[in-house]
Design a protein around this motif. Structure first.
Motif: not given
Length: 115
Positions: A35-41, A96-101
């Motif tokens: 899990w990622y998050r992004q706040a304004p600015e 977000v899902a990640r596996f190798r590239e």
């Protein structure tokens, strides 16, 4: 490939929310989930990550002790339980899902912590 987040919303400080991310179109159990998050600015921030079997997880210092990441491999779903929420937790949260590239992102769900 689809990652669909849900569970966001408006909550008062000190409250709780549980985010869900339903995955499809790939072998979910082979992917490390985050899990990622992004706040304004602000820059995007890694919040939590869980290993493929769910045996280990890591957290950003800002959420340790308050957030818990978990996964249900048979049902292709990852969760983020968020307790003791603070106004500074307000952000769009991404699965977000990640596996190798290979890396896949969801569309995000808004979490707003405010009285």
């Amino acid at each position: 490939v689809q990652l669909v987040e849900s569970g966001g919303g408006l909550v008062q400080p000190g409250g709780s929310l549980r985010l869900s991310c339903a995955a499809s179109g790939f072998t979910f159990s082979a992917y490390v989930m985050s899990w990622y998050r992004q706040a304004p600015e602000k820059e995007r921030e890694l919040v939590a990550v869980i290993a493929t079997a769910g045996s280990s997880a890591n957290y950003a210092d800002s959420v340790k002790g308050r957030f818990t990441i978990s996964r249900d491999n048979p049902n292709n779903t990852v969760y983020l339980q968020m307790n003791s929420l603070k106004p500074e937790d307000t952000a769009v949260y991404y699965c977000v899902a990640r596996f190798r590239e290979y890396t896949y992102w969801g569309q995000g769900t808004q979490v707003t912590v405010s009285s």
